[in-house]
Design a protein around this motif. Structure first.
Motif, mmCIF file in Angstrom:
data_model
loop_
_atom_site.group_PDB
_atom_site.id
_atom_site.type_symbol
_atom_site.label_atom_id
_atom_site.label_comp_id
_atom_site.label_asym_id
_atom_site.label_seq_id
_atom_site.Cartn_x
_atom_site.Cartn_y
_atom_site.Cartn_z
ATOM 1 N N ASP A 1 -11.020 6.029 -21.619
ATOM 2 C CA ASP A 1 -10.233 6.218 -22.833
ATOM 3 C C ASP A 1 -10.766 7.409 -23.639
ATOM 4 O OD1 ASP A 1 -8.749 3.956 -22.099
ATOM 5 O OD2 ASP A 1 -10.157 2.636 -23.120
ATOM 6 N N ASP A 2 -11.272 7.130 -24.847
ATOM 7 C CA ASP A 2 -11.750 8.204 -25.714
ATOM 8 C C ASP A 2 -13.272 8.264 -25.782
ATOM 9 O OD1 ASP A 2 -12.054 5.826 -27.043
ATOM 10 O OD2 ASP A 2 -11.380 6.579 -28.982
ATOM 11 N N GLY A 3 -13.947 7.709 -24.777
ATOM 12 C CA GLY A 3 -15.401 7.695 -24.788
ATOM 13 C C GLY A 3 -15.980 7.569 -23.398
ATOM 14 N N PHE A 4 -17.084 6.873 -23.308
ATOM 15 C CA PHE A 4 -17.792 6.719 -22.044
ATOM 16 C C PHE A 4 -18.247 5.285 -21.869
ATOM 17 C CE2 PHE A 4 -18.446 11.026 -23.532
ATOM 18 C CZ PHE A 4 -18.219 11.791 -22.403
ATOM 19 N N GLU A 5 -18.546 4.916 -20.635
ATOM 20 C CA GLU A 5 -19.244 3.678 -20.344
ATOM 21 C C GLU A 5 -20.461 4.020 -19.519
ATOM 22 O OE1 GLU A 5 -17.025 0.362 -18.811
ATOM 23 O OE2 GLU A 5 -16.049 0.075 -20.757
ATOM 24 N N ALA A 6 -21.584 3.442 -19.905
ATOM 25 C CA ALA A 6 -22.823 3.589 -19.155
ATOM 26 C C ALA A 6 -23.008 2.316 -18.344
ATOM 27 C CB ALA A 6 -24.001 3.805 -20.089
ATOM 28 N N ASP A 7 -22.865 2.430 -17.041
ATOM 29 C CA ASP A 7 -23.132 1.299 -16.163
ATOM 30 C C ASP A 7 -24.634 1.243 -15.931
ATOM 31 O OD1 ASP A 7 -20.393 0.574 -15.687
ATOM 32 O OD2 ASP A 7 -20.242 2.349 -14.413
ATOM 33 N N GLY A 8 -25.165 0.041 -15.807
ATOM 34 C CA GLY A 8 -26.590 -0.056 -15.581
ATOM 35 C C GLY A 8 -27.039 -1.461 -15.304
ATOM 36 N N GLU A 9 -28.354 -1.593 -15.236
ATOM 37 C CA GLU A 9 -28.972 -2.883 -14.959
ATOM 38 C C GLU A 9 -29.763 -3.320 -16.187
ATOM 39 O OE1 GLU A 9 -30.832 -4.192 -11.016
ATOM 40 O OE2 GLU A 9 -32.558 -3.593 -12.265
ATOM 41 N N LEU A 10 -29.398 -4.474 -16.729
ATOM 42 C CA LEU A 10 -30.086 -5.066 -17.863
ATOM 43 C C LEU A 10 -30.949 -6.204 -17.339
ATOM 44 C CD1 LEU A 10 -30.480 -5.377 -20.961
ATOM 45 C CD2 LEU A 10 -28.529 -6.973 -20.910
ATOM 46 N N ALA B 1 -22.078 -3.010 -18.461
ATOM 47 C CA ALA B 1 -21.499 -1.729 -18.873
ATOM 48 C C ALA B 1 -21.583 -1.654 -20.391
ATOM 49 C CB ALA B 1 -20.050 -1.620 -18.418
ATOM 50 N N LEU B 2 -22.144 -0.575 -20.890
ATOM 51 C CA LEU B 2 -22.229 -0.340 -22.328
ATOM 52 C C LEU B 2 -21.156 0.657 -22.721
ATOM 53 C CD1 LEU B 2 -25.261 -1.208 -21.591
ATOM 54 C CD2 LEU B 2 -25.824 -0.063 -23.702
ATOM 55 N N ARG B 3 -20.361 0.305 -23.702
ATOM 56 C CA ARG B 3 -19.397 1.235 -24.277
ATOM 57 C C ARG B 3 -20.219 2.238 -25.077
ATOM 58 N NH1 ARG B 3 -14.835 3.842 -23.952
ATOM 59 N NH2 ARG B 3 -13.659 3.905 -25.873
ATOM 60 N N LEU B 4 -20.125 3.509 -24.723
ATOM 61 C CA LEU B 4 -21.010 4.541 -25.266
ATOM 62 C C LEU B 4 -20.222 5.602 -26.013
ATOM 63 C CD1 LEU B 4 -23.873 5.870 -25.280
ATOM 64 C CD2 LEU B 4 -23.212 6.975 -23.151
ATOM 65 N N GLU B 5 -20.705 5.919 -27.194
ATOM 66 C CA GLU B 5 -20.089 6.968 -28.005
ATOM 67 C C GLU B 5 -21.154 7.989 -28.399
ATOM 68 O OE1 GLU B 5 -18.054 7.524 -32.419
ATOM 69 O OE2 GLU B 5 -18.528 5.519 -31.694
ATOM 70 N N PRO B 6 -20.995 9.252 -27.963
ATOM 71 C CA PRO B 6 -21.913 10.285 -28.463
ATOM 72 C C PRO B 6 -21.521 10.619 -29.900
ATOM 73 C CG PRO B 6 -20.488 11.152 -26.694
ATOM 74 C CD PRO B 6 -20.067 9.752 -26.976
ATOM 75 N N VAL C 1 -31.852 17.005 -32.311
ATOM 76 C CA VAL C 1 -31.644 15.557 -32.330
ATOM 77 C C VAL C 1 -30.245 15.244 -31.816
ATOM 78 C CG1 VAL C 1 -33.295 15.112 -34.188
ATOM 79 C CG2 VAL C 1 -30.902 15.565 -34.746
ATOM 80 N N ALA C 2 -30.106 14.030 -31.306
ATOM 81 C CA ALA C 2 -28.817 13.558 -30.800
ATOM 82 C C ALA C 2 -28.625 12.121 -31.241
ATOM 83 C CB ALA C 2 -28.782 13.644 -29.281
ATOM 84 N N GLY C 3 -27.389 11.730 -31.444
ATOM 85 C CA GLY C 3 -27.081 10.362 -31.850
ATOM 86 C C GLY C 3 -26.064 9.726 -30.923
ATOM 87 N N PHE C 4 -26.262 8.452 -30.637
ATOM 88 C CA PHE C 4 -25.375 7.692 -29.753
ATOM 89 C C PHE C 4 -25.211 6.278 -30.289
ATOM 90 C CE2 PHE C 4 -27.785 10.747 -27.293
ATOM 91 C CZ PHE C 4 -26.819 11.389 -26.545
ATOM 92 N N SER C 5 -24.024 5.715 -30.100
ATOM 93 C CA SER C 5 -23.774 4.307 -30.382
ATOM 94 C C SER C 5 -23.339 3.655 -29.083
ATOM 95 C CB SER C 5 -22.649 4.140 -31.409
ATOM 96 O OG SER C 5 -23.012 4.698 -32.643
ATOM 97 N N ALA C 6 -23.749 2.400 -28.883
ATOM 98 C CA ALA C 6 -23.356 1.685 -27.672
ATOM 99 C C ALA C 6 -23.234 0.201 -27.978
ATOM 100 C CB ALA C 6 -24.368 1.920 -26.559
ATOM 101 N N THR C 7 -22.325 -0.464 -27.290
ATOM 102 C CA THR C 7 -22.163 -1.909 -27.433
ATOM 103 C C THR C 7 -21.870 -2.530 -26.077
ATOM 104 O OG1 THR C 7 -19.786 -1.738 -27.872
ATOM 105 C CG2 THR C 7 -21.251 -1.787 -29.787
ATOM 106 N N THR C 8 -22.250 -3.783 -25.943
ATOM 107 C CA THR C 8 -21.890 -4.573 -24.773
ATOM 108 C C THR C 8 -21.928 -6.040 -25.155
ATOM 109 O OG1 THR C 8 -22.262 -4.846 -22.385
ATOM 110 C CG2 THR C 8 -24.222 -4.859 -23.793
ATOM 111 N N GLU C 9 -21.351 -6.861 -24.319
ATOM 112 C CA GLU C 9 -21.400 -8.304 -24.519
ATOM 113 C C GLU C 9 -21.917 -8.927 -23.234
ATOM 114 O OE1 GLU C 9 -18.393 -10.892 -26.792
ATOM 115 O OE2 GLU C 9 -17.908 -11.230 -24.669
#
Length: 180
Positions: A103-112, A122-127, A139-147
């Motif tokens: 969509d309008d962002g990214f997803e970071a797939d990974g192992e938790l 998968a974390l919904r990731l926004e730069p 510096v860089a800023g990112f927001s991420a969410t997952t359930e």
């Protein structure tokens, strides 16, 4: 042919997560009527932004004992064997395995890994942006969410767990400084 991903102001490099300007928090339902919020106060990690943003990576290590829900008795219970069992499993970790545009962002797939159990998430990731910080540091800023499902990670909570929902929403607000 893949489309070129554009991120305004994008900078490549290796970035160290700055815990003093970052937040790793969570919410979980309590008795089905409210949400309990908490955070972890001790963590570290690295973000690597590649020339192709989809080849970037992230790794984070959280000290489980640093949990803070603003209630000492609850924190002690969550550190115990029925929940995080911090004596046996002192860290929670996330390691990305890939990034994809959605969509309008990214997803970071990974192992938790939580409570010694690893699962794909998968974390919904926004730069949030790239800038020059104090003393000229990048510096860089990112927001991420997952359930996640706490049951899938073996976090039952014993008798107290019956008062909590299974779904845990995890939110990361990250500021990182480029390692030059």
């Amino acid at each position: 042919m893949t489309a070129q991903i554009e991120v305004p102001g994008y900078l490549t490099g290796a970035w160290a997560i700055d815990p003093s300007h970052s937040d790793i928090s969570f919410t979980i339902r309590h008795l089905g009527v409210s949400k309990v919020r908490g955070r972890f106060d001790s963590f570290e990690g690295e973000i690597v932004t590649a020339e192709d943003p989809l080849r970037s990576s992230v790794s984070v290590t959280i000290q489980a004992a640093s949990i803070d829900t603003n209630n000492q008795m609850r924190d002690d219970a969550v550190r115990g064997g029925d929940f995080l069992d911090v004596e046996k499993y002192p860290t929670l970790t996330f390691r990305s395995t890939g990034l994809r545009a959605v969509d309008d962002g990214f997803e970071a797939d990974g192992e938790l890994t939580v409570h010694g159990v690893s699962r794909a998430v998968a974390l919904r990731l926004e730069p949030n942006g790239f800038a020059e910080g104090w003393g000229g540091a990048k510096v860089a800023g990112f927001s991420a969410t997952t359930e996640i499902s706490r049951a899938e990670f073996g976090v039952t909570g014993g008798p107290m767990g019956a008062t909590l929902g299974d779904k845990v929403t995890i939110t990361l607000e990250i500021e990182a400084t480029r390692k030059d």
